[in-house]
Design an enzyme around this catalytic site. Structure first.
Site, PDB file in Angstrom:
ATOM      1  N   ASP A   2       0.857  -1.189   0.000  1.00 40.78           N
ATOM      2  CA  ASP A   2       0.000   0.000   0.000  1.00 40.78           C
ATOM      3  C   ASP A   2       0.892   1.238   0.000  1.00 40.78           C
ATOM      4  OD1 ASP A   2      -1.900   1.950   0.448  1.00 40.78           O
ATOM      5  OD2 ASP A   2      -2.115   1.477   2.586  1.00 40.78           O
ATOM      6  N   ASP A  84      -5.558  -9.360 -15.881  1.00 36.18           N
ATOM      7  CA  ASP A  84      -6.624 -10.335 -15.634  1.00 36.18           C
ATOM      8  C   ASP A  84      -7.919  -9.828 -16.265  1.00 36.18           C
ATOM      9  OD1 ASP A  84      -8.321 -12.243 -14.468  1.00 36.18           O
ATOM     10  OD2 ASP A  84      -7.198 -12.234 -12.582  1.00 36.18           O
ATOM     11  N   ASP A 186     -10.239 -14.909 -17.064  1.00 36.50           N
ATOM     12  CA  ASP A 186     -11.059 -15.396 -15.966  1.00 36.50           C
ATOM     13  C   ASP A 186     -12.158 -16.325 -16.492  1.00 36.50           C
ATOM     14  OD1 ASP A 186     -11.699 -15.060 -13.065  1.00 36.50           O
ATOM     15  OD2 ASP A 186     -13.609 -14.326 -13.861  1.00 36.50           O
ATOM     16  N   GLU A 243      -8.103 -19.479 -17.212  1.00 31.97           N
ATOM     17  CA  GLU A 243      -8.593 -20.156 -16.021  1.00 31.97           C
ATOM     18  C   GLU A 243      -9.723 -21.082 -16.463  1.00 31.97           C
ATOM     19  OE1 GLU A 243     -10.708 -19.551 -11.677  1.00 31.97           O
ATOM     20  OE2 GLU A 243     -11.265 -18.285 -13.334  1.00 31.97           O
ATOM     21  N   HIS A 305      -5.458 -17.022  -5.551  1.00 31.11           N
ATOM     22  CA  HIS A 305      -6.287 -16.161  -4.708  1.00 31.11           C
ATOM     23  C   HIS A 305      -7.649 -16.760  -4.379  1.00 31.11           C
ATOM     24  CE1 HIS A 305      -7.613 -15.585  -8.759  1.00 31.11           C
ATOM     25  NE2 HIS A 305      -8.680 -14.945  -8.344  1.00 31.11           N
ATOM     26  N   ASP A 306      -7.948 -17.928  -4.918  1.00 29.77           N
ATOM     27  CA  ASP A 306      -9.267 -18.534  -4.690  1.00 29.77           C
ATOM     28  C   ASP A 306      -9.230 -19.739  -3.762  1.00 29.77           C
ATOM     29  OD1 ASP A 306     -10.600 -16.761  -6.356  1.00 29.77           O
ATOM     30  OD2 ASP A 306     -10.396 -18.044  -8.129  1.00 29.77           O
TER      31      ASP A 306
END
Ligand code: TEU
Ligand code: CA
Length: 515
Positions: A2, A84, A186, A243, A305-306
Site C-alpha cells: 500500500d 486479468d 477469468d 482459467e 487467490h481462490d
C-alpha cells in the site's frame, strides 16, 4: 504493498517492490512475469472480478498513468505483465448492463442472458456459486431474469451477440496496444451457455452437485479462444493463460485447441486439489501430461487467490516448513510454466480469520467451511516485522497473518537457509539448466510411494529430481547415468545406484562426475 496509507495494496506499491521480484541480481526473486488480479474500475462486490469499466484503473489502485509506469518499470527489469480480463460477466453497474436491464429493446438488449422464465420460475436449475441459490435474478424493469453465476452483481454477458463480441475484442486490443504482455482469462470455460438453456443433470461428484454440461464447457467457447488467439498473436510476443475451472484434465487440455490454435497456456486445477501424497500427485501429473495435445506447454500452480494456500493445506506440525520446500522444488522443476502466488516463497499460510474479518462474498456465505475461505489466501504480503508487516501504515483491508513476526521478506532475505532463499536458488537453477527449463520429463515410478522422482532430459544434459514426500528415510533407485552425479541442490551423495533420502529431502542432480 500500500503506497498511500489507505490499507489497500495499489499499483504504485507494486512499482516500489519490483526490485524484490527481479532487479537482475541474485538477491531478487528472479521471476519473469507478474499476473495482476483485476485493477479495473469496479464496485468491488467480488474484489475487482466485477468490472464496471474495462478501460480504466479503479481509483483505489491508482490511475491509468500509474499502470503505464508500472508496465515501463517492469519491462525495464525484464518482467512481463499479464493482466486479468474478466470477460464472462461484468458488474451490474457497468453502463452496458444498466442499458440492457432497462428494456427488451435497444442495441444492448441482447448483450446479457435474459429469459422470461417458465411458469413464473427461473428457466433452469443453474446454480449461483457465491450466493448458493438459483443463478437467475429477476429484473422488474424488463420483467425478465438475467443470469448471474457468481453473485447477482455479476451478470453474464451473451458471447453469441456479435456487438458484444466486437466490443470485447476491442478492449483486448486496447490493452495490447498499450503494451501488456498478455492476459489471464477469468473463467474462460464459462463464456458460452447452452442455447436452449437446459438444466444441468445432478451428480454427486461435483461439489455443487451439478454436472456442468450446459452452463460451462460448451464447444463454441473454444472458437472464441481461437478468435482471441488470432488477435493476440497479431502482436508480437504476447500470451494468454486461461482459467479453465474444472477438475477434468480432458476439458483443461481442450482449451489449447488443435495444433496450438486456442489458448497458449491453461491452468491445471487438478494438481491444486491433490492431497499431500507422492502417488496422488504423480498420478495427477500423469493425467495432465498424457492429455496435452502435441506441442502444448503445461502450467503448474499450487496456490492462488481462490484457494486456501498450500502451506496451510499441506501443513504438518514440525514438518510444515519441510513440505513447503518439497512443494517448491516440485513446482519449479516440472516441465511447464510455474505460477507462484505472492508470499508462498515465505511460506505464508493465511493464518486464521474471524468471521467478522471476512470480506469475500464466498468466504462469508460458506462460513464455517474452510475450503472456500478465499480471504485466507488474500491477507497482506509480509514485508517485514513492523506493525502490519510493513504492508501499510493504515489498518489493512484484511488482517495480517500473525506469523509475520518471523515469516517476512526482511527476515528471510537475511538468512541463507530460509524458504525465500530456497525459492531463489530453485528459480536460478531453472534458468541455468536448459534441462530444467525446457527438457522432456520422464518419471521414475519405481521410487514411489515415498519418493516422487523424474529426469528432465535435454540435449545439453540430464537432471534428476527426487523428492521424499514422507517424514521417514526412503531409498530411491537412480537410473544408471546418475550413479555418478553432481548434486545441484541437496545433501552430497556418494556414487551408487540407489540413494538414501532423509525425511522430506530434496535432491536435484546432474549426471556426471561426483564433486
Ligand atoms: O474464479 C472462478 C471460480 O470458479 C472460483 O471462483 C471458484 O468457484 C471458487 O473460488 C471456489 O473455489 C474466478 C476468479 O479467480 C475468482 O476470484 C472470481 O471470484 C470468479 O472467477 C468470478 O469472476
Ligand atoms: Ca493504497
Amino acid at each position: 504493498m500500500d503506497s498511500n496509507a489507505d490499507g489497500i495494496g495499489d499499483l504504485r506499491g507494486i512499482i516500489q517492490k519490483l526490485d524484490y521480484l527481479g532487479d537482475g541480481t541474485e538477491s531478487s526473486l528472479g521471476i519473469d512475469g507478474i499476473w495482476l488480479s483485476p485493477f479495473f474500475r469496479s464496485p468491488m462486490r467480488d474484489f475487482g472480478y466485477d468490472i464496471s469499466d474495462y478501460r480504466d484503473v479503479d481509483p483505489i489502485f491508482g490511475t491509468l498513468d500509474d499502470f503505464k509506469e508500472l508496465l515501463f518499470e517492469a519491462h525495464k527489469r525484464n518482467i512481463r505483465v499479464i493482466i486479468d480480463l474478466v470477460l464472462n460477466h461484468t458488474s451490474d453497474q457497468h453502463p452496458w448492463f444498466q442499458e440492457s436491464r432497462r428494456s427488451r429493446e435497444g442495441p444492448r438488449a441482447d448483450w446479457y442472458l435474459w429469459h422470461s422464465g417458465r411458469n413464473g420460475r427461473p428457466p433452469n436449475n443453474w446454480f449461483c456459486q457465491f450466493e448458493l441459490k438459483n443463478a437467475w435474478w429477476y429484473e422488474p424493469q424488463r420483467g425478465q431474469y438475467y443470469l448471474g453465476t457468481f453473485t447477482r452483481h455479476q451478470p453474464e454477458v451473451n458471447w453469441r451477440n456479435p456487438g458484444l463480441r466486437r466490443e470485447m475484442l476491442d478492449l483486448v486490443r486496447f490493452w495490447l496496444d498499450m503494451g501488456v504482455d498478455g492476459f489471464r482469462l477469468d473463467v474462460v470455460n464459462w463464456f458460452v451457455k447452452d442455447q436452449e438453456l437446459r438444466s444441468n443433470p445432478l451428480s454427486l461428484r461435483d461439489i455443487d452437485l451439478h454436472r456442468h454440461i450446459y452452463d460451462r464447457n460448451r464447444p463454441e467457447t473454444i472458437d472464441i479462444c481461437r478468435e482471441l488467439r488470432a488477435l493476440t498473436d497479431s502482436y508480437s510476443d504476447r500470451m494468454m493463460v486461461g482459467e479453465v475451472y474444472t477438475d477434468d484434465p480432458e476439458i483443461s487440455a481442450a482449451y489449447y485447441g488443435s495444433g496450438g490454435d486456442a489458448l497458449h497456456l491453461v491452468f491445471y486445477f487438478d494438481l491444486l486439489f491433490q492431497p499431500w501424497s507422492a502417488e496422488k500427485i504423480s498420478r495427477s501429473l500423469g493425467r495432465w501430461y498424457s492429455r496435452l495435445p502435441g506441442g502444448a506447454w503445461p502450467t503448474f500452480t499450487l496456490s492462488n487467490h481462490d484457494n486456501v494456500r498450500h502451506a496451510a493445506r499441506y501443513s504438518a506440525g514440525r514438518w510444515t516448513g519441510a513440505r513447503a520446500r518439497v512443494a517448491a522444488a516440485l513446482l519449479l522443476t516440472l516441465r511447464g510454466t510455474p505460477f507462484l502466488y505472492y508470499g508462498e516463497e515465505l511460506g505464508m499460510s493465511g493464518g486464521k480469520l474471524r468471521r467478522r474479518d471476512l470480506v469475500d462474498p464466498l468466504s462469508r456465505k460458506t462460513w464455517p467451511f474452510k475450503r472456500f475461505r478465499r480471504d485466507l489466501a488474500r491477507t497482506p504480503m509480509q514485508w517485514n516485522g513492523t506493525p502490519n508487516a510493513g504492508f501499510t501504515r493504515a489498518r489493512p483491508w484484511l488482517p495480517v497473518d500473525p506469523s509475520f513476526a518471523s515469516v517476512n521478506v526482511e527476515a528471510q532475505a537475511a538468512s541463507g537457509d530460509s524458504l525465500l532463499a530456497f525459492y531463489k536458488r530453485l528459480i536460478r537453477l531453472r534458468k541455468e539448466h536448459p534441462a530444467l527449463a525446457e527438457g522432456e520429463i520422464r518419471f521414475l515410478p519405481e521410487c514411489l510411494p515415498a519418493v516422487l522422482a523424474y529426469v528432465r532430459e535435454h540435449e545439453s544434459g540430464k537432471v534428476l529430481v527426487a523428492l521424499n514426500f514422507t517424514g521417514k528415510r526412503a531409498r530411491a533407485e537412480v537410473p544408471a547415468p546418475f550413479a555418478k552425479m553432481k548434486v545441484l541442490l541437496g545433501a552430497g551423495v556418494s556414487p551408487a545406484d540407489t540413494v538414501t533420502m532423509e525425511p522430506y529431502e530434496v535432491l536435484i542432480a546432474e549426471e556426471g562426475a561426483a564433486e
